[in-house]
Design an enzyme around this catalytic site. Structure first.
Site, mmCIF file in Angstrom:
data_model
loop_
_atom_site.group_PDB
_atom_site.id
_atom_site.type_symbol
_atom_site.label_atom_id
_atom_site.label_comp_id
_atom_site.label_asym_id
_atom_site.label_seq_id
_atom_site.Cartn_x
_atom_site.Cartn_y
_atom_site.Cartn_z
ATOM 1 N N HIS A 1 0.801 -1.225 0.000
ATOM 2 C CA HIS A 1 0.000 0.000 0.000
ATOM 3 C C HIS A 1 0.837 1.278 0.000
ATOM 4 O O HIS A 1 0.300 2.357 -0.209
ATOM 5 C CB HIS A 1 -0.945 0.030 1.213
ATOM 6 C CG HIS A 1 -2.037 -0.992 1.143
ATOM 7 N ND1 HIS A 1 -2.967 -1.016 0.135
ATOM 8 C CD2 HIS A 1 -2.338 -2.042 1.944
ATOM 9 C CE1 HIS A 1 -3.809 -2.027 0.325
ATOM 10 N NE2 HIS A 1 -3.440 -2.669 1.416
ATOM 11 N N ARG B 1 6.849 -5.929 2.898
ATOM 12 C CA ARG B 1 5.528 -6.445 2.534
ATOM 13 C C ARG B 1 5.399 -6.261 1.030
ATOM 14 O O ARG B 1 5.381 -5.139 0.533
ATOM 15 C CB ARG B 1 4.399 -5.720 3.252
ATOM 16 C CG ARG B 1 3.037 -6.255 2.746
ATOM 17 C CD ARG B 1 1.918 -5.985 3.696
ATOM 18 N NE ARG B 1 1.460 -4.607 3.661
ATOM 19 C CZ ARG B 1 0.331 -4.201 4.276
ATOM 20 N NH1 ARG B 1 -0.409 -5.063 4.963
ATOM 21 N NH2 ARG B 1 -0.025 -2.932 4.216
ATOM 22 N N ASP C 1 16.261 -10.743 -2.708
ATOM 23 C CA ASP C 1 17.538 -10.398 -3.341
ATOM 24 C C ASP C 1 18.028 -9.022 -2.899
ATOM 25 O O ASP C 1 19.232 -8.754 -2.851
ATOM 26 C CB ASP C 1 17.427 -10.444 -4.872
ATOM 27 C CG ASP C 1 17.513 -11.878 -5.403
ATOM 28 O OD1 ASP C 1 17.507 -12.812 -4.579
ATOM 29 O OD2 ASP C 1 17.596 -12.051 -6.626
ATOM 30 N N GLN D 1 -0.144 -13.027 5.609
ATOM 31 C CA GLN D 1 -1.206 -12.298 6.300
ATOM 32 C C GLN D 1 -2.516 -13.065 6.234
ATOM 33 O O GLN D 1 -2.911 -13.568 5.172
ATOM 34 C CB GLN D 1 -1.394 -10.921 5.670
ATOM 35 C CG GLN D 1 -0.342 -9.943 6.140
ATOM 36 C CD GLN D 1 -0.768 -8.517 5.841
ATOM 37 O OE1 GLN D 1 -0.331 -7.957 4.862
ATOM 38 N NE2 GLN D 1 -1.623 -7.951 6.691
ATOM 39 N N GLU E 1 -6.264 -12.284 6.623
ATOM 40 C CA GLU E 1 -7.055 -11.045 6.651
ATOM 41 C C GLU E 1 -8.329 -11.132 5.825
ATOM 42 O O GLU E 1 -8.845 -10.101 5.379
ATOM 43 C CB GLU E 1 -6.191 -9.854 6.233
ATOM 44 C CG GLU E 1 -5.374 -10.043 4.966
ATOM 45 C CD GLU E 1 -4.450 -8.874 4.667
ATOM 46 O OE1 GLU E 1 -4.490 -7.842 5.354
ATOM 47 O OE2 GLU E 1 -3.667 -8.994 3.703
ATOM 48 N N ASP F 1 -8.335 -5.249 6.847
ATOM 49 C CA ASP F 1 -8.852 -6.094 5.770
ATOM 50 C C ASP F 1 -9.748 -7.201 6.310
ATOM 51 O O ASP F 1 -10.724 -7.587 5.650
ATOM 52 C CB ASP F 1 -7.694 -6.693 4.959
ATOM 53 C CG ASP F 1 -7.175 -5.697 3.947
ATOM 54 O OD1 ASP F 1 -7.997 -5.125 3.216
ATOM 55 O OD2 ASP F 1 -5.956 -5.479 3.893
HETATM 56 C C1 3PY Z 1 -4.676 -4.436 7.658
HETATM 57 O O1 3PY Z 1 -4.941 -3.870 8.714
HETATM 58 O O2 3PY Z 1 -5.523 -4.960 6.924
HETATM 59 C C2 3PY Z 1 -3.290 -4.552 7.252
HETATM 60 O O3 3PY Z 1 -2.980 -5.292 6.356
HETATM 61 C C3 3PY Z 1 -2.275 -3.722 7.923
HETATM 62 O O4 3PY Z 1 -1.877 -2.697 7.069
#
Ligand code: 3PY
Length: 259
Positions: A45, A70, A84, A151, A153, A179
């Site tokens: 992001h 990320r 890398d 992640q 989410e 998310d």
């Molecule tokens: C979220 O809160 O969804 C994240 O991925 C943190 O930026």
């Protein structure tokens, strides 16, 4: 990075970091001097292009702090670029299935006796310096040292969390609360006050701990970071550059208007 995660596992204090959305060597160098274990470069992001990511990794690692990237999506080439460049860890957003997690691990591991299924290409020119190693040492140790984080989410990820946590080579599951709330049909920023999101958070944490993996949670203040550590998480940020800049500047603007 791994040392700080082990410290957190022994409940000797969280593995703590800061979050960068802005590009720039100077910003990364400044932030990496504040006492963190790691600084995350957000190429999902943030406004951080590939070559900026290289510069920031150099700035962070030469301060003795672990750079984590990320990446924008679960693409093997993005994993390769981040590693890398010298990332000590990668965070992959929106991981929803065991198959997706397995593909992430394959992309992040060099093919070796231990990881015959690895597909990472040799030829990292800058990564050894980020680990204070020579090229050979790096090649031999990267599979053990690099931290692979996915992640959790979305609703689908929540359904599949036990399987994802069980994937060999996945070191950490990190909750993106915004998310997660959004995927459940809520306004992302309301996540902290929604009981369904908090129950899901506990379910994800339990599955992660049961699988013996590290658990991470996004946090934008010291209080939230401390609460998540108390809850059992190992890895927390306690802010982000954009939040710090806007909070400080808007406070000063309003203070000036009162004077
Ligand atoms: C979220 O809160 O969804 C994240 O991925 C943190 O930026």
């Amino acid at each position: 990075l791994r040392k700080s995660l082990e410290r957190a596992k022994d409940r000797q204090g969280p593995s703590v970091g800061q979050w960068l959305e802005f590009p720039g060597y100077s910003l990364a160098k400044t932030v990496a001097g504040l006492g963190e274990d790691w600084v995350l470069i957000d190429c999902e992001h943030g406004n951080i292009a590939d070559s900026e990511m290289y510069h920031q990794i150099g700035a962070i690692s030469t301060s003795g702090v672990s750079p984590i990237v990320r990446i924008a999506a679960d693409q093997p080439w993005m994993i390769k670029r981040a590693l890398d460049a010298g990332a000590h860890g990668i965070m992959v957003p929106m991981c929803e299935t065991k198959e997706q997690a397995e593909a992430v691990v394959r992309a992040a591991k060099y093919p070796s006796k231990d990881w015959p299924q690895g597909i990472r290409g040799a030829g990292a020119m800058f990564a050894p310096a980020a680990f204070d190693q020579n090229g050979r040492e790096y090649y031999l140790t990267a599979n053990q040292n690099v931290v692979i984080c996915v992640q959790i989410e979305t609703r689908l990820a929540l359904q599949n969390v036990e399987e994802i946590a069980g994937v060999e080579g996945i070191d950490m599951l990190f909750i993106g609360p915004n998310d997660l709330a959004s995927s459940m049909g809520y306004v992302a920023f309301d996540h902290a006050t929604i009981s369904e999101v908090q129950e899901a958070t506990q379910t994800i944490l339990n599955a992660t701990l049961k699988a013996g993996k590290y658990a991470g949670h996004f946090a934008l203040s010291a209080e939230i970071a401390a609460q998540r550590y108390e809850q059992g998480f190992h890895f927390v940020n306690c802010g982000a550059d954009i939040v710090a800049v806007t909070a400080w500047m808007s406070t000063e603007m309003s203070r000036l208007k009162q004077l």
